[in-house]
Design an enzyme around this catalytic site. Structure first.
Site, PDB file in Angstrom:
ATOM      1  N   GLY A 248     -45.552  25.934  23.081  1.00 15.82           N
ATOM      2  CA  GLY A 248     -46.008  27.235  22.909  1.00 15.82           C
ATOM      3  C   GLY A 248     -45.366  27.951  24.183  1.00 15.82           C
ATOM      4  O   GLY A 248     -46.033  29.304  24.212  1.00 15.82           O
ATOM      5  N   PRO A 291     -41.529  21.992  23.618  1.00 12.07           N
ATOM      6  CA  PRO A 291     -41.341  23.373  23.739  1.00 12.07           C
ATOM      7  C   PRO A 291     -40.324  23.492  22.472  1.00 12.07           C
ATOM      8  O   PRO A 291     -39.343  22.704  22.258  1.00 12.07           O
ATOM      9  CB  PRO A 291     -40.374  23.613  24.903  1.00 12.07           C
ATOM     10  CG  PRO A 291     -39.812  22.196  25.506  1.00 12.07           C
ATOM     11  CD  PRO A 291     -40.796  21.229  24.948  1.00 12.07           C
ATOM     12  N   GLY A 292     -40.494  24.422  21.623  1.00  9.86           N
ATOM     13  CA  GLY A 292     -39.396  25.104  20.776  1.00  9.86           C
ATOM     14  C   GLY A 292     -38.959  26.141  21.004  1.00  9.86           C
ATOM     15  O   GLY A 292     -37.686  26.224  21.393  1.00  9.86           O
ATOM     16  N   ARG A 330     -40.738  37.529  10.984  1.00  9.22           N
ATOM     17  CA  ARG A 330     -41.737  37.511  11.933  1.00  9.22           C
ATOM     18  C   ARG A 330     -42.220  38.731  12.270  1.00  9.22           C
ATOM     19  O   ARG A 330     -43.317  38.976  12.648  1.00  9.22           O
ATOM     20  CB  ARG A 330     -41.086  37.075  13.237  1.00  9.22           C
ATOM     21  CG  ARG A 330     -40.512  35.644  13.251  1.00  9.22           C
ATOM     22  CD  ARG A 330     -40.303  35.069  14.525  1.00  9.22           C
ATOM     23  NE  ARG A 330     -41.669  34.858  15.271  1.00  9.22           N
ATOM     24  CZ  ARG A 330     -42.185  35.596  16.297  1.00  9.22           C
ATOM     25  NH1 ARG A 330     -41.269  36.640  16.576  1.00  9.22           N
ATOM     26  NH2 ARG A 330     -42.914  35.302  16.896  1.00  9.22           N
ATOM     27  N   TYR A 334     -46.097  38.373  11.618  1.00  4.81           N
ATOM     28  CA  TYR A 334     -46.968  38.516  12.952  1.00  4.81           C
ATOM     29  C   TYR A 334     -46.845  39.731  13.616  1.00  4.81           C
ATOM     30  O   TYR A 334     -47.293  40.045  14.787  1.00  4.81           O
ATOM     31  CB  TYR A 334     -46.258  37.664  13.913  1.00  4.81           C
ATOM     32  CG  TYR A 334     -45.931  36.212  13.290  1.00  4.81           C
ATOM     33  CD1 TYR A 334     -47.094  35.357  12.706  1.00  4.81           C
ATOM     34  CD2 TYR A 334     -44.737  35.551  13.328  1.00  4.81           C
ATOM     35  CE1 TYR A 334     -46.891  34.133  12.221  1.00  4.81           C
ATOM     36  CE2 TYR A 334     -44.511  34.348  12.979  1.00  4.81           C
ATOM     37  CZ  TYR A 334     -45.597  33.514  12.257  1.00  4.81           C
ATOM     38  OH  TYR A 334     -45.087  32.548  11.853  1.00  4.81           O
ATOM     39  N   CYS A 361     -36.716  44.160  -1.016  1.00  2.99           N
ATOM     40  CA  CYS A 361     -37.545  45.377  -1.830  1.00  2.99           C
ATOM     41  C   CYS A 361     -38.970  45.243  -1.566  1.00  2.99           C
ATOM     42  O   CYS A 361     -39.872  44.906  -2.236  1.00  2.99           O
ATOM     43  CB  CYS A 361     -37.419  44.945  -3.399  1.00  2.99           C
ATOM     44  SG  CYS A 361     -35.784  45.128  -3.700  1.00  2.99           S
ATOM     45  N   GLU A 362     -39.289  45.617  -0.094  1.00  2.41           N
ATOM     46  CA  GLU A 362     -40.674  45.834   0.185  1.00  2.41           C
ATOM     47  C   GLU A 362     -40.655  46.700   1.408  1.00  2.41           C
ATOM     48  O   GLU A 362     -39.866  46.620   2.230  1.00  2.41           O
ATOM     49  CB  GLU A 362     -41.025  44.223   1.244  1.00  2.41           C
ATOM     50  CG  GLU A 362     -41.094  43.093   0.254  1.00  2.41           C
ATOM     51  CD  GLU A 362     -42.535  42.311   0.017  1.00  2.41           C
ATOM     52  OE1 GLU A 362     -43.212  42.911   0.698  1.00  2.41           O
ATOM     53  OE2 GLU A 362     -42.253  41.530  -0.684  1.00  2.41           O
TER      54      GLU A 362
HETATM   55  N1  LLP Z   1     -45.796  21.197  18.949  1.00  2.22           N
HETATM   56  C1  LLP Z   1     -46.672  21.384  17.990  1.00  2.22           C
HETATM   57  C2  LLP Z   1     -47.638  20.567  17.673  1.00  2.22           C
HETATM   58  C3  LLP Z   1     -46.622  22.656  17.151  1.00  2.22           C
HETATM   59  O1  LLP Z   1     -47.257  22.858  16.168  1.00  2.22           O
HETATM   60  C4  LLP Z   1     -45.482  23.490  17.613  1.00  2.22           C
HETATM   61  C5  LLP Z   1     -45.224  25.081  17.089  1.00  2.22           C
HETATM   62  C6  LLP Z   1     -44.660  23.337  18.853  1.00  2.22           C
HETATM   63  C7  LLP Z   1     -44.777  22.148  19.434  1.00  2.22           C
HETATM   64  C8  LLP Z   1     -43.697  24.155  19.397  1.00  2.22           C
HETATM   65  O2  LLP Z   1     -44.205  25.451  19.765  1.00  2.22           O
HETATM   66  P1  LLP Z   1     -43.276  26.599  20.677  1.00  2.22           P
HETATM   67  O3  LLP Z   1     -43.005  25.933  21.789  1.00  2.22           O
HETATM   68  O4  LLP Z   1     -41.984  26.816  19.573  1.00  2.22           O
HETATM   69  O5  LLP Z   1     -44.219  27.590  20.705  1.00  2.22           O
HETATM   70  N2  LLP Z   1     -43.715  30.546  13.228  1.00  2.22           N
HETATM   71  C9  LLP Z   1     -44.279  31.073  14.424  1.00  2.22           C
HETATM   72  C10 LLP Z   1     -44.795  29.964  15.430  1.00  2.22           C
HETATM   73  C11 LLP Z   1     -45.385  28.915  14.741  1.00  2.22           C
HETATM   74  C12 LLP Z   1     -45.412  27.747  15.683  1.00  2.22           C
HETATM   75  C13 LLP Z   1     -45.819  26.316  15.231  1.00  2.22           C
HETATM   76  N3  LLP Z   1     -45.913  25.207  15.998  1.00  2.22           N
HETATM   77  C14 LLP Z   1     -43.612  32.178  15.182  1.00  2.22           C
HETATM   78  O6  LLP Z   1     -42.574  32.629  14.502  1.00  2.22           O
HETATM   79  O7  LLP Z   1     -43.920  32.910  16.130  1.00  2.22           O
END
Ligand code: LLP
Length: 455
Positions: A248, A291-292, A330, A334, A361-362
């Site tokens: 997150g 982290p992603g 996004r 969002y 087309c939006e």
């Molecule tokens: N762990 C779990 C259990 C998760 O559900 C997620 C993200 C992460 C880790 C990684 O979160 P990050 O570090 O990337 O924030 N599509 C949305 C974000 C959805 C996140 C879903 N879960 C966007 O584009 O903002």
């Protein structure tokens, strides 16, 4: 705008990504194009681990592959000694194809199918993160069927407000994710796992949301998790070996965004866990984070070619590009905000306020709304930074646009990591039922008016 670390401007005013001119990348690979700065991703992997380890002795970092998942990305993560969080059979398959050791994989998901669970059990993933009681029972049955001991974490719903967009908050009580504490479901899960001969309880998990720019909700969630760990010890005399605090960590989309300091995060989290362990007489657990976005978000830049410009005097000037919501959903989903750079004349001063529109087309297919840009012409090259996370992974083929190519760029070298889709790819899985395949002419065929004088 203030530029990201991976982007430079050459003395003749061209944008450069990790030593490659954007114009060269566009010429060699076409646009739209996702370019990832490889060294930046590696640096982020190291930063997060070292920051946590500076404050806490036992740490495991798993990259959340939903942010961007490909074979090359999995390889990079493995080379950097991180584990991998997957949340579907497809992500698990990619990880396995990339040669990720199964013990380094955590399997997430709030609605895992029995096939996915079977796949994870058979290959022996390191951790299943159990999201609900039905999954727990199915996992126990499938583990028994294959005579495998499956190591699990239980996902709590910590009931913490994360101050982010509603769609990416996950820690509130009314959420599809995780097991509640106050309604007793989480403790029920503990009891059932402990009673199962085939499940081994390793830890407790919580993830409160995404693009979080403030440490406080993490501190609250960590406290909730530790209190629960203490309750488990008290009730069952069972010591949990790990606490997983999810991902997150927010990144900078605009120059004004201020991500949290990793050092502060690590210090505060460590403090909460150490104090809890001291008060509740627990052994220090291993801290897992996932982290992603933090790892790939700012490393990604998308290049677009300007196709057309439409100026509605006094209302808005639209700059239309050759991509849009199919590779950046996004903005529509969002209301995410981005800044764009005129990549082929990056030193020019902003001259006007424009909106950058996608080609779908939006009406809502916009990439930047009311950004300050220099004078732009058709054929110009635009770069949008911070597109590494949740862009390619959420891309679609809406309007039958092929998905863009993805390249990793490093020290002036650029390599394809995902090929651009072709039109042939788009129809490759289409099938025509026999009754539609016959070429027979119908009596009435629709036709446009014949060319000529409209009369
Ligand atoms: N762990 C779990 C259990 C998760 O559900 C997620 C993200 C992460 C880790 C990684 O979160 P990050 O570090 O990337 O924030 N599509 C949305 C974000 C959805 C996140 C879903 N879960 C966007 O584009 O903002």
């Amino acid at each position: 705008m203030e530029l990201h670390r991976s982007i430079q401007i050459t003395s003749d005013g061209e944008l450069e990504i990790a030593g490659c001119r954007a114009t060269r990348l566009a010429r060699d690979f076409g646009t739209p194009l996702h370019a990832f700065d490889e060294e930046m991703m590696r640096t982020k992997c190291r930063e997060i681990r070292t920051s946590l380890m500076r404050h806490y002795p036992k740490v495991f970092v798993a990259y959340a592959s939903k942010a961007f998942c490909s074979l090359a990305m999995c390889r990079l993560i493995h080379e950097e000694s991180l584990g991998l969080d997957v949340c579907s059979g497809g992500e698990l398959f990619t990880a396995l194809e990339a040669g990720i050791p199964t013990e380094n994989i955590l399997f997430h998901g709030n609605s895992k199918t029995s096939q996915e669970i079977e796949m994870g059990v058979r290959v022996g993933v390191g951790r299943f993160v159990i999201d609900n009681l039905d999954e727990l029972d199915l996992l126990s049955d499938i583990s028994r069927k294959f005579r495998r001991r499956t190591h699990v974490e239980i996902r709590l719903n910590p009931g913490v407000e994360a101050h982010t967009h509603d769609y990416i908050k996950t820690g509130l009580i009314d959420s599809k994710f995780g097991l509640g504490i106050t309604d007793g479901q989480a403790m029920k899960a503990v009891e059932r796992v402990l009673a199962s001969d085939y499940l081994v309880l390793e830890g407790i998990h919580s993830h409160i949301g995404s693009q979080i720019l403030n440490v406080e909700p993490y501190v609250l969630a960590a406290q909730v998790v530790m209190d629960f760990v203490g309750d488990v010890k008290e009730k069952y005399g069972y010591s949990l070996r790990e606490v997983n605090l999810g991902g997150g960590f927010g990144v900078r989309y605009k120059a004004t965004d201020t991500p949290i300091s990793l050092d502060e995060y690590s210090r505060r989290i460590s403090q909460v866990i150490r104090e809890s362990c001291h008060v509740q007489r627990l052994d220090l657990p291993c801290v897992v984070v996932e982290p992603g976005r933090y790892i790939v978000g700012e490393a990604g830049t998308t290049l677009y070619t300007v196709c057309a410009i439409k100026d509605i005097p006094g209302i808005r000037k639209y700059i239309m590009v050759d991509g849009g919501m199919s590779e950046n959903p996004r903005v529509t989903l969002y209301q995410a905000e981005y800044e764009a750079i005129l990549a082929n004349r990056a030193l020019e001063e902003p001259a006007e306020t424009v909106s950058i529109a996608g080609k779908h087309c939006e009406e809502g297919d916009m990439l930047v709304i009311d950004g300050k840009m220099p004078q732009i012409q058709p054929g110009d090259l635009l770069a949008i930074p911070t597109t590494g996370a949740y862009h390619y992974s959420m891309a679609s083929n809406y309007n039958r646009y092929p998905r863009p190519a993805v390249i990793f760029v490093k020290a002036g070298l650029a390599d394809i990591v995902v090929e651009r889709e072709s039109y042939a790819n788009l129809v490759a899985r289409d099938r025509i039922p026999r009754r539609l395949a016959q070429a027979g002419a119908k009596e009435i065929r629709p036709h446009l008016p014949a060319a000529g004088n409209p009369g």
